[in-house]
Structure formats: structure tokens, C-alpha cells
Design a protein around this motif. Structure first.
Motif, short mmCIF file in Angstrom:
data_model
loop_
_atom_site.label_atom_id
_atom_site.label_comp_id
_atom_site.label_asym_id
_atom_site.label_seq_id
_atom_site.Cartn_x
_atom_site.Cartn_y
_atom_site.Cartn_z
N LYS A 316 -0.08 -15.80 -16.55
CA LYS A 316 -1.20 -15.60 -15.63
C LYS A 316 -0.78 -15.71 -14.16
N GLU A 382 -11.96 -18.76 -18.47
CA GLU A 382 -13.13 -18.57 -19.32
C GLU A 382 -13.52 -19.87 -20.01
N LYS A 438 -15.79 -8.42 -16.51
CA LYS A 438 -16.58 -8.44 -17.74
C LYS A 438 -17.38 -9.73 -17.86
N ASN A 478 -7.70 -12.30 -14.57
CA ASN A 478 -6.66 -11.78 -15.45
C ASN A 478 -7.00 -10.36 -15.88
N SER A 479 -6.00 -9.65 -16.35
CA SER A 479 -6.17 -8.22 -16.66
C SER A 479 -7.11 -7.98 -17.84
N GLU A 480 -7.32 -8.99 -18.69
CA GLU A 480 -8.25 -8.81 -19.81
C GLU A 480 -9.70 -8.86 -19.34
N ASN A 481 -9.99 -9.63 -18.31
CA ASN A 481 -11.37 -9.78 -17.86
C ASN A 481 -11.71 -8.88 -16.67
N SER A 482 -10.70 -8.39 -15.96
CA SER A 482 -10.99 -7.66 -14.73
C SER A 482 -9.83 -6.73 -14.39
N ASN A 483 -10.17 -5.68 -13.63
CA ASN A 483 -9.12 -4.81 -13.09
C ASN A 483 -8.86 -5.12 -11.61
#
Length: 642
Positions: A316, A382, A438, A478-483
Motif C-alpha cells: 500500500k 476499510e 467505491k 488503494n487501487s481496489e477502492n479508488s482510481n
């Protein structure tokens, strides 16, 4: 009509004396005519009639003469229109802000106002003089002559309400006459709305002949190249006719480059490229109008690497290491378990990157770190502990984390006016690809948002403390939750959040700005820092923070320029100060707000008006003149009337 000596009027009883004398002279006698003068009888009767007229005229003149003398000694007068305010105290408020440098018909407005005060103020008139920064109570023109002649322009803007509050606080048994001399630049309705009805001021508004002016507003590093700085200098032209203006850049008072500003619009930005090294100088323009804003002093310190610790998992923290490169930052990426607490005090910024929990020991250490001037960046994970986040952030401001929400949101608003984006954008734009998230935490706060979602909730909040800044994200990045990591905003946002302005930024402080300044130095308890240049030296308010000292300048220095911070042994670093640009626009005058107040063209007119309205009309001199006239008339009657 009133009398100062009314008891003298009893002498009017003396008027009976000439009346008695006159009546005695008019007694009837029995006349016997001898034979040899009977023929003169007709002529004698005619002469007797003329003598009676002469005596009546003399009696009248003497009565009026005596009455005029008695009235004169009784000192008659007509009471003045404004006699109840005859004992009022005089207060003169003189605006000596930089806008009074403008030229009127007879020269600079301030110098002309001072000259008129020196020439027109009566020497026996007591008054109090208040300027933007100074107060001279219960003085006179002789006593204060030197101070007026040596008066300087003040960097403190003219605030009529603040000065009137000083006048009100000055206790007195008398009412107050207030005269305000100002060009009304920056005067607002709020400054005069609370003027007391018992002490309504007189306004003298000197007017500038020309309201043209060009000002240097600010400077920032537009681009940080390998071996050069690209400086951007913002200027404003307050003129209708955009004439070319010459601008030069000086380092250590030596000219290093020069250019011509060809104004196309009111605001113009000029770029200079200079070597990437320490700078201690100013930018200057050649402008014949206001002089105070023709120079902008600034300093660039020697390049120092900013020390940063990013606390989080390696995967991260990976994007942070790409932003905080080795040429400008000394960045250490550590996990919570491997963190060395002893290193925190030596850092310029700390990044908490998606920690599940924040131990109490770390919270205590971070609170002390921010208090000592370090920036703190908080990115929640999260599974982050909401109580831990709220406990950590509660000492810094009113901000509360609540539940995590799963809603797709777009980051649609940028707070361009926030210092975090100073020098980042050439123009404000709304046409960019919006980053999205997200999941985010519901956050309630009264602090300003730097980045905002489309539903007006905050994505990035900035909390300014007395010595540092705390930046709080409301969602993981992080890339999973946001661009957000792929957004063009990622680099300037994280770069500016971690950057210490004392290291690689431009130093151009504003006089009167109460923000603090941090100096990296270790001082003993009995040592102090001084700030000085060739013309001025002062000791700012200072607070020791372990390996740093926090300085508070308040209203110092008095004069703009380049200064050096020194300890007892050697110079530590350079610092620059500038006058606030609040007086640059000479067209910000709204005289309509003074339409309900008395205005005058000069101070002499006000003094004459007050004196005429409050001075009793003495008429005893007229009675002396009438007495002399009746005396002359009596002499004429005696000589010429048969």
C-alpha cells in the motif's frame, strides 16, 4: 441677548441726571422788556425756540451716549448656535496607509494632509491624533510637529471601526468632535455602521488625480527542474491603459535578469528561470504610481530533503515511494510493528496509510509531533478503528468519523483557493476526468475541504493547527477502492501535503499575517533568535519545540525587505517580508457610504465652522462705537447748531 455683567445695568438709573439738568434749564421765568429793547422782541422769541431744539438734541445724544457706555460695560452677547458643545474634545484620525501615497493636486495625499494640519490647526487647540498604528493623546500642534513631519506609511490597513473603538474607550467627561482624514480606499459599510450618534465624525476625503497602479502580488515555484527553478510572478494592472512595464529580478541586490511585461489582461504571470540554489532577493517593477507594491521580497533556502515516514504495508505504500523520490525526500516506508518511535521527532511529515488500529502510544507521539510543527496525513483503511481515528484527530479540530458507506462517488470539486494548490494550476478548470471511490466513511467536520465529492461531502479535509497541518482522507485510496492513484491530482496533492515550506518552498511572508514560522535549530533555554537586516532588528515571540523553534511575528517587522534569522552565534536562515497588497487598488472607493455624514474639503473649514457655531457673538464693541458716534454727534450739535 445676554449679558456677562448684568449688574452693570443698574447704572442706567444715572440717565435721570441729564434729564433733571435739562428740566432745570427749561424753567419758566417772568420776562420784563425795557423800552429800548422792545424792538428786539420778535428776534428773541425766534432764538429761544432754536435753543430749545438744540437742548433737546443734546439731551437725546447724552442719554444714548450714557446708555451705550453702560451697555458696553455690561458686555452683551448673542448665544452661539452650538454652545452646548463648546467644550467638546477634538480627535483627529489620520489614515497613513499606503494608498495615501497616491498623488493629488498638490502632491502625495498623506504629505499634503500633514502639511495642512501643521498650517491650519490653531496653536492653542488641544486634540488627540490617531493613525493606523499610533495614538497621541491630549496634545497640540506644537508638541506633535516633529512626529507629523516624520510620519511614515503604515503596513497596517486603515480600519476606521478599530480606531473609533479606541476613541470610544478613551474616557472623557466631554463629548467628542471627530475628524477623519482618509482617501476611503477599502472603507466598507461595516466599518461605519456602529458610529455613535452623539459623536458623528466629519470626513475629509483627499482624492487622487490618477488611480493607475501596477502591483507585484505573489511568487511561487512553477516548475522544479533538475538544475533550475522556474519562478512564476503574479502581477496586477489596476489601469485602463495597459502600458508595458519593466520587471527585474535581483539576488543579493545584484541584477540577474530583466524583462518587459506586456499586459494583455488585468492579471499577468511572468516566468523566470533561475539556477537551483539559495536565493535571497526581490522582484521589482518600474511604476510611477504607488511605490510600496513595486517590490516583492522572497527567499529560497538551500535544498534540504524532507524527512517522511510512511506507516503501512509495503504494497500500500508503494505509490508513496514513487511520489516521494530521493532527490527531494528522505522517505522511509515502515510497518506499524517495525516503527522506531525515536525517529518521529526528526520527520517533517508522517503518513498513516490505512492502519487497522492506532495504538495509544502512537497517538500520543503523533499529537506531540503535530504540536511541534510536523504535518500529519491520515488515510483510513476499510477496517480502520473509528474510535481510534476520532481519538487521534479530536485535539486538532472538529472532525468525526462515522460508519463506512458503500456508494460510488465522484470527486468533482477542487478548492483552488486552498494553499495546498498554490502554484499548481495555471487556470481553474472543471473539465477533467473525475476520480471515483467505491467506499468511504461518513465524516462530519467544520474544517475546509480540499477535495469534495459530488454529494458535497468531503474527500480530503485540511486542518490547520498553530504550527502544522493535518490532512484527513475520508476513504482509502488503494487501487481496489479508488482510481485516485491514476488521477493527475495524486502527485501535487501528496507532494504539497508532505512538503515543508521551510525546506524547498519560497519564503515570502506578509507583514501582519499572524501565521507562525518554524526554524529547525537546537537552542539552549536561555538562547533566543533575532531577526535583522541592515535597517531593522527585532526579537519575535518564540517557542522552543525540541529541535525546532516556532516564531510569531505579529506586526513585525515594520518595513518590508530581506532579513536573516540569527542565534547568538551565527545566521541560521534567510526570511523575507512584504507589505499586504490590500491598498493597491485605488479604485475601491465608495464615497456613497459617506453620504449621510458631514464632509469637508479641508481641516481649516472644519475648524472655522466649529468656532463660528460655538463662539458667542460679542456685541459690546458695537456699543462702544455707538457711544463714540453719539459723542461726536453731541460735539457737532454744540458747534454747529445755534
Amino acid at each position: 441677548m445676554h449679558f456677562k455683567q448684568p449688574e452693570i445695568l443698574y447704572f442706567l438709573l444715572l440717565l435721570i441726571v441729564p434729564i433733571l439738568v435739562h428740566l432745570f434749564q427749561l424753567r419758566r421765568f417772568k420776562k420784563e422788556y425795557f423800552t429800548n429793547v422792545r424792538f428786539l422782541k420778535a428776534l428773541s422769541i425766534q432764538t429761544r425756540k432754536s435753543s430749545k431744539i438744540k437742548k433737546w438734541l443734546l439731551l437725546t445724544c447724552r442719554l444714548f451716549l450714557l446708555a451705550c457706555i453702560v451697555f458696553a460695560f455690561a458686555q452683551p452677547f448673542f448665544e452661539s448656535k452650538d454652545s452646548k458643545n463648546a467644550n467638546n474634545e477634538m480627535y483627529i484620525i489620520l489614515d497613513n496607509s499606503f494608498s495615501m501615497q497616491a498623488k493629488g493636486k498638490k502632491g502625495e495625499l498623506l504629505k499634503r494632509a500633514i502639511q495642512e494640519l501643521l498650517e491650519e490647526t490653531p496653536e492653542n487647540t488641544a486634540f488627540s491624533l490617531l493613525t493606523n498604528t499610533e495614538s497621541y493623546w491630549n496634545t497640540d500642534i506644537k508638541t506633535i510637529r516633529a512626529e507629523l513631519q516624520n510620519m511614515k506609511y503604515s503596513a497596517t490597513p486603515f480600519r476606521l471601526d478599530n480606531i473609533l473603538a479606541k476613541v470610544k474607550a478613551h474616557k472623557s467627561a466631554f463629548k467628542k468632535d471627530i475628524v477623519v482624514i482618509t482617501d476611503a480606499v477599502g472603507l466598507t459599510p461595516n466599518q461605519i455602521k456602529n458610529i455613535e450618534t452623539d459623536n458623528i465624525p466629519y470626513f475629509i476625503i483627499p482624492r487622487a488625480e490618477q488611480k493607475n497602479n501596477v502591483a507585484i502580488d505573489s511568487v511561487f515555484i512553477h516548475q522544479n527542474l533538475d538544475d533550475f527553478y522556474e519562478l512564476s510572478i503574479n502581477t496586477t494592472n489596476y489601469s485602463e491603459d495597459f502600458k508595458p512595464v519593466s520587471m527585474a529580478l535581483y539576488n543579493q541586490n545584484k541584477l540577474i535578469t530583466k524583462t518587459i511585461i506586456d499586459f494583455k489582461n488585468k492579471k499577468q504571470t511572468i516566468n523566470f528561470t533561475i539556477p537551483k540554489q539559495a536565493f535571497h532577493g526581490y522582484a521589482a517593477i518600474e511604476d510611477n504610481d504607488l511605490a510600496y507594491d513595486n517590490k516583492l521580497f522572497f527567499s529560497i533556502s538551500k535544498i534540504k530533503k524532507n524527512n517522511i515516514i510512511c506507516i503501512g504495508t509495503p504494497e500500500k505504500n508503494n505509490f508513496l515511494s514513487r511520489i516521494y523520490t530521493n532527490d527531494e525526500f528522505s522517505c522511509n516506508s515502515v510497518t506499524l510493528n517495525t516503527l522506531d518511535y525515536n525517529l518521529i521527532d526528526k520527520q517533517d511529515a508522517i503518513v498513516l496509510n490505512e492502519l487497522d488500529e492506532i495504538p495509544q502510544a502512537l497517538q500520543t507521539t503523533l499529537k506531540a509531533f503535530v504540536k511541534k510543527g510536523g504535518n500529519l496525513i491520515v488515510i483510513p483503511g476499510e477496517t480502520a478503528s473509528v474510535p481510534d481515528l476520532n481519538t487521534l484527530l479530536s485535539p486538532f479540530g472538529n472532525i468525526q468519523f462515522k460508519s463506512l458507506e458503500s456508494n460510488d462517488k465522484l470527486i468533482t470539486k477542487i478548492n483552488f483557493s486552498h494553499p495546498l494548490f498554490a502554484g499548481v494550476f495555471e487556470n481553474k478548470t472543471n473539465n477533467f476526468q473525475y476520480p471515483k471511490i467505491k467506499k468511504d466513511f461518513t465524516v462530519s467536520t467544520t474544517s475546509p475541504s480540499v477535495l469534495t465529492f459530488d454529494d458535497q461531502s468531503p474527500f480530503l479535509t485540511a486542518i490547520r493547527t498553530s504550527a502544522a497541518s493535518v490532512y484527513v482522507f475520508s476513504a482509502p485510496v488503494n487501487s481496489e477502492n479508488s482510481n485516485f492513484q491514476q488521477s493527475p491530482l495524486i502527485v501535487p496533492v501528496f507532494y504539497k501535503m508532505a512538503l515543508s515550506s521551510q525546506n524547498n518552498g519560497i519564503n515570502a511572508n506578509t507583514i501582519g499575517n499572524n501565521s507562525s514560522y518554524l526554524v529547525s535549530v537546537n537552542l539552549a533555554k536561555d538562547e533566543i533568535l533575532t531577526v535583522k537586516n541592515k535597517e531593522e532588528q527585532f526579537i519575535p515571540v518564540q517557542q522552543l519545540l525540541n529541535n525546532k523553534v516556532q516564531l510569531f511575528f505579529n506586526d513585525y517587522p515594520e518595513k518590508a525587505g530581506n532579513y536573516t534569522i540569527n542565534d547568538t552565534h551565527k545566521p541560521i536562515e534567510n526570511i523575507s517580508f512584504n507589505y499586504p497588497r490590500t491598498e493597491s487598488d485605488l479604485d475601491q472607493v465608495n464615497e456613497n457610504i459617506l453620504s449621510d455624514y458631514k464632509t469637508s474639503e479641508s481641516i481649516s473649514t472644519i475648524f472655522d465652522t466649529l468656532q463660528s457655531n460655538r463662539t458667542d457673538n460679542q456685541i459690546w464693541k458695537w456699543f462702544i462705537i455707538f457711544a463714540l458716534l453719539f459723542l461726536a454727534l453731541e460735539m457737532a450739535i454744540i458747534k454747529f447748531v445755534k
